[in-house]
Design a protein around this motif. Structure first.
Motif, mmCIF file in Angstrom:
data_model
loop_
_atom_site.group_PDB
_atom_site.id
_atom_site.type_symbol
_atom_site.label_atom_id
_atom_site.label_comp_id
_atom_site.label_asym_id
_atom_site.label_seq_id
_atom_site.Cartn_x
_atom_site.Cartn_y
_atom_site.Cartn_z
ATOM 1 N N GLU A 330 17.333 33.254 -5.197
ATOM 2 C CA GLU A 330 17.835 32.078 -5.921
ATOM 3 C C GLU A 330 16.963 31.762 -7.131
ATOM 4 O OE1 GLU A 330 20.655 30.596 -5.555
ATOM 5 O OE2 GLU A 330 21.172 31.866 -3.836
ATOM 6 N N VAL A 331 15.648 31.946 -6.986
ATOM 7 C CA VAL A 331 14.733 31.717 -8.112
ATOM 8 C C VAL A 331 15.065 32.670 -9.255
ATOM 9 C CG1 VAL A 331 12.320 31.952 -8.866
ATOM 10 C CG2 VAL A 331 12.853 30.744 -6.741
ATOM 11 N N LYS A 332 15.350 33.917 -8.917
ATOM 12 C CA LYS A 332 15.695 34.911 -9.942
ATOM 13 C C LYS A 332 16.989 34.544 -10.680
ATOM 14 C CE LYS A 332 13.283 38.870 -7.957
ATOM 15 N NZ LYS A 332 13.392 40.205 -7.312
ATOM 16 N N LYS A 333 17.874 33.815 -10.016
ATOM 17 C CA LYS A 333 19.102 33.342 -10.676
ATOM 18 C C LYS A 333 18.822 32.138 -11.580
ATOM 19 C CE LYS A 333 22.101 34.699 -6.788
ATOM 20 N NZ LYS A 333 22.973 34.168 -5.696
ATOM 21 N N LEU A 334 17.903 31.275 -11.146
ATOM 22 C CA LEU A 334 17.641 30.040 -11.876
ATOM 23 C C LEU A 334 16.821 30.258 -13.146
ATOM 24 C CD1 LEU A 334 16.782 27.588 -8.944
ATOM 25 C CD2 LEU A 334 18.754 27.424 -10.474
ATOM 26 N N LEU A 335 15.852 31.163 -13.081
ATOM 27 C CA LEU A 335 14.903 31.304 -14.192
ATOM 28 C C LEU A 335 15.553 31.718 -15.518
ATOM 29 C CD1 LEU A 335 11.787 32.844 -12.384
ATOM 30 C CD2 LEU A 335 11.993 30.576 -13.398
ATOM 31 N N PRO A 336 16.476 32.667 -15.534
ATOM 32 C CA PRO A 336 17.058 33.082 -16.835
ATOM 33 C C PRO A 336 17.790 31.953 -17.563
ATOM 34 C CG PRO A 336 17.483 34.738 -15.158
ATOM 35 C CD PRO A 336 16.952 33.533 -14.452
ATOM 36 N N VAL A 337 18.336 31.010 -16.811
ATOM 37 C CA VAL A 337 19.092 29.914 -17.450
ATOM 38 C C VAL A 337 18.242 28.652 -17.594
ATOM 39 C CG1 VAL A 337 21.338 30.761 -16.726
ATOM 40 C CG2 VAL A 337 20.059 29.241 -15.209
ATOM 41 N N ASN A 338 16.978 28.745 -17.199
ATOM 42 C CA ASN A 338 16.041 27.624 -17.334
ATOM 43 C C ASN A 338 14.727 28.150 -17.915
ATOM 44 O OD1 ASN A 338 17.223 25.072 -15.765
ATOM 45 N ND2 ASN A 338 17.758 26.926 -14.598
ATOM 46 N N PRO A 339 14.690 28.419 -19.214
ATOM 47 C CA PRO A 339 13.503 29.002 -19.840
ATOM 48 C C PRO A 339 12.252 28.163 -19.600
ATOM 49 C CG PRO A 339 15.353 28.935 -21.363
ATOM 50 C CD PRO A 339 15.755 28.142 -20.170
ATOM 51 N N LEU A 351 13.805 22.464 -11.187
ATOM 52 C CA LEU A 351 14.132 23.667 -10.410
ATOM 53 C C LEU A 351 13.851 23.465 -8.922
ATOM 54 C CD1 LEU A 351 12.937 26.638 -12.655
ATOM 55 C CD2 LEU A 351 15.134 25.484 -12.596
ATOM 56 N N THR A 352 12.789 22.738 -8.605
ATOM 57 C CA THR A 352 12.469 22.470 -7.197
ATOM 58 C C THR A 352 13.586 21.662 -6.540
ATOM 59 O OG1 THR A 352 10.096 22.494 -7.679
ATOM 60 C CG2 THR A 352 10.775 21.459 -5.612
ATOM 61 N N ALA A 353 14.126 20.672 -7.276
ATOM 62 C CA ALA A 353 15.230 19.853 -6.739
ATOM 63 C C ALA A 353 16.460 20.718 -6.485
ATOM 64 C CB ALA A 353 15.549 18.725 -7.715
ATOM 65 N N SER A 354 16.718 21.671 -7.391
ATOM 66 C CA SER A 354 17.871 22.570 -7.201
ATOM 67 C C SER A 354 17.693 23.415 -5.944
ATOM 68 C CB SER A 354 18.027 23.487 -8.417
ATOM 69 O OG SER A 354 18.323 22.745 -9.570
ATOM 70 N N LEU A 355 16.500 23.962 -5.743
ATOM 71 C CA LEU A 355 16.241 24.780 -4.548
ATOM 72 C C LEU A 355 16.283 23.944 -3.281
ATOM 73 C CD1 LEU A 355 13.315 27.180 -5.605
ATOM 74 C CD2 LEU A 355 15.710 27.771 -5.232
ATOM 75 N N ALA A 369 5.993 26.963 -5.273
ATOM 76 C CA ALA A 369 5.224 28.210 -5.345
ATOM 77 C C ALA A 369 6.130 29.387 -5.699
ATOM 78 C CB ALA A 369 4.506 28.459 -4.015
ATOM 79 N N TYR A 370 7.302 29.440 -5.107
ATOM 80 C CA TYR A 370 8.221 30.548 -5.400
ATOM 81 C C TYR A 370 8.690 30.502 -6.853
ATOM 82 C CZ TYR A 370 8.850 33.262 -1.168
ATOM 83 O OH TYR A 370 8.651 34.147 -0.139
ATOM 84 N N ILE A 371 8.882 29.310 -7.377
ATOM 85 C CA ILE A 371 9.291 29.185 -8.778
ATOM 86 C C ILE A 371 8.173 29.680 -9.690
ATOM 87 C CG2 ILE A 371 9.863 27.535 -10.603
ATOM 88 C CD1 ILE A 371 11.117 25.795 -8.265
ATOM 89 N N LEU A 372 6.942 29.249 -9.432
ATOM 90 C CA LEU A 372 5.811 29.681 -10.260
ATOM 91 C C LEU A 372 5.585 31.181 -10.150
ATOM 92 C CD1 LEU A 372 3.231 26.809 -9.645
ATOM 93 C CD2 LEU A 372 4.675 27.176 -11.642
ATOM 94 N N CYS A 373 5.701 31.700 -8.934
ATOM 95 C CA CYS A 373 5.516 33.132 -8.720
ATOM 96 C C CYS A 373 6.561 33.923 -9.509
ATOM 97 C CB CYS A 373 5.619 33.436 -7.233
ATOM 98 S SG CYS A 373 5.172 35.130 -6.795
ATOM 99 N N GLY A 374 7.809 33.491 -9.436
ATOM 100 C CA GLY A 374 8.875 34.167 -10.167
ATOM 101 C C GLY A 374 8.692 34.063 -11.669
ATOM 102 N N ALA A 375 8.226 32.909 -12.125
ATOM 103 C CA ALA A 375 8.027 32.709 -13.559
ATOM 104 C C ALA A 375 6.899 33.593 -14.089
ATOM 105 C CB ALA A 375 7.719 31.234 -13.835
ATOM 106 N N ILE A 376 5.829 33.684 -13.319
ATOM 107 C CA ILE A 376 4.698 34.528 -13.726
ATOM 108 C C ILE A 376 5.129 35.992 -13.765
ATOM 109 C CG2 ILE A 376 2.430 35.391 -12.976
ATOM 110 C CD1 ILE A 376 1.895 32.502 -11.951
ATOM 111 N N GLU A 377 5.878 36.441 -12.766
ATOM 112 C CA GLU A 377 6.369 37.820 -12.754
ATOM 113 C C GLU A 377 7.283 38.075 -13.954
ATOM 114 O OE1 GLU A 377 8.183 38.556 -8.989
ATOM 115 O OE2 GLU A 377 6.266 38.634 -7.912
#
Length: 383
Positions: A330-339, A351-355, A369-377
């Motif tokens: 889900e994080v991988k879906k959210l990040l491209p549309v939320n720069p 993003l945390t509220a969405s998850l 943590a998952y959002i930050l991890c995905g963003a860093i990657e």
């Protein structure tokens, strides 16, 4: 099948030689696994061309110098000791010989030489001597030394490793005579193939020691991943643990390799997996520092940091839970549309509220943590 592989499998099927299974309590098992892991790190550091560890095959651990065409084999008995040192009689089941420099005492009842057959040294020698094609040696390894003076004046209790051909004459002569009881008509036993080795691995909690050794290894081999030493060790221990558990007879060497073996290619695969996973620690520090400046309190920052560490550990060890995989997707879906914006806090909370709507039972720190991890990657993928 090579000559060495064939010989190993043949020897492993001889019940009078193969001494495996049932000889360790939990502390002993942990000592054995961590010793093996540290030995792999050592061999890889020394640029060994190849190696294959076989657990509970012939002895506690056998190491071949090649998976395909081995020429050398080292056999290891690993025994932890909670207190005291090993004695001569404890290792050999033989009486201590009289010191030739001292006046002989009254005759005492001597232990039969054949008693050595049931001793650690006897069993190790019998296994080593069974190999006629491959070059072989055996080591008795423990966290405790042996209370025995050697002929050069050194003490086996404090030495890291000593060969049994360095025993004083009275001990050496007795040992050779006793080992001849395995084959009275054979050649003289070669005690230079037998060693006593003392290691510094603590038996009560060996994992931190292993992590220290792994960290040292990674600093030299893969510095960017030194912070993942704990995850690397845990991953390797997970892979090694089942290899000594099965005791049923194997039908061929391939089956033995599958059930009991861990080779250099397995070690390098684990290392490659580590190197594919970014060590995010330096990036965590930067991002969390910014979040703290933007208003996150110390408790929130600490909770996110702990969650990030757990995520990295599970990824490396391959123990992700089903819900972890779902959150990551889900994080991988959210990040491209939320720069990622210059100010992180509002973005992260959105993003945390969405998850949280999709995973209402998960802790907020874990979702963050998952959002930050995905963003860093994502940032790393763009570089």
């Amino acid at each position: 099948m090579s000559v060495g592989i064939s010989e190993f499998f043949t020897v492993s099927q001889r019940a009078e030689i193969s001494e495996t299974g049932g000889g360790h309590n939990q502390k002993g098992i942990e000592f054995q696994k961590n010793w093996a892991l540290i030995k792999m790190l050592e061999m890889e550091s020394n640029n060994s061309e190849d190696f294959l560890f076989l657990f509970e095959a012939v002895q506690d651990i056998a190491i071949l110098d090649s998976e395909i065409d081995p020429k050398k084999i080292k056999l290891f008995q690993l025994k932890k000791k909670d207190r005291g040192e090993w004695s001569w009689s404890g290792l050999s089941c033989l009486s201590k010989p009289e010191d030739p420099q001292k006046k002989k005492k009254s005759k005492r009842k001597s232990i039969p030489l054949e008693s050595i057959k049931s001793s650690p040294i006897g069993k190790l020698y019998n296994a080593v001597d069974a190999f006629k094609t491959m070059s072989s040696e055996g080591r008795f390894v423990s966290n405790s030394g042996c209370d025995l003076l050697m002929k050069d004046g050194s003490n086996a209790a404090t030495s890291t490793m000593v060969s049994l051909d360095m025993l004083p004459t009275e001990f050496s002569d007795l040992l050779v005579k006793a080992l001849q009881s395995f084959d009275p008509n054979g050649s003289l036993p070669d005690t230079s193939k037998l060693y006593i080795e003392k290691v510094s691995i603590p038996v009560d909690d060996p994992v931190p020691y292993s992590i220290g050794k792994a960290c040292e290894f990674l600093r030299n081999r893969s510095p960017l991943h030194a912070g993942q030493a704990q995850s690397f060790v845990e991953s390797l221990l997970i892979k090694i643990t089942p290899l000594g558990a099965r005791t049923e007879t194997c039908r061929n060497f391939e089956e033995m390799r599958y059930r009991h073996g861990f080779g250099r290619k397995n070690f390098q695969a684990a290392l490659n997996s580590l190197e594919k996973i970014i060590d995010p620690t330096p990036y965590y520090d930067s991002w969390l520092n910014q979040l703290q400046k933007e208003g996150f309190n110390l408790i929130e920052i600490t909770a996110i940091r702990i969650a990030l560490t757990e995520i990295s550990r599970r990824k490396l060890s391959g123990t992700n839970l089903k819900e972890d995989i779902e959150i990551e997707m889900e994080v991988k879906k959210l990040l491209p549309v939320n720069p990622i914006p210059p100010i992180l806090q509002p973005w992260l909370e959105t993003l945390t509220a969405s998850l949280a709507e999709m995973f209402p039972h998960e802790k907020k720190a874990k979702l963050r943590a998952y959002i930050l991890c995905g963003a860093i990657e994502q940032c790393v993928d763009l570089t």
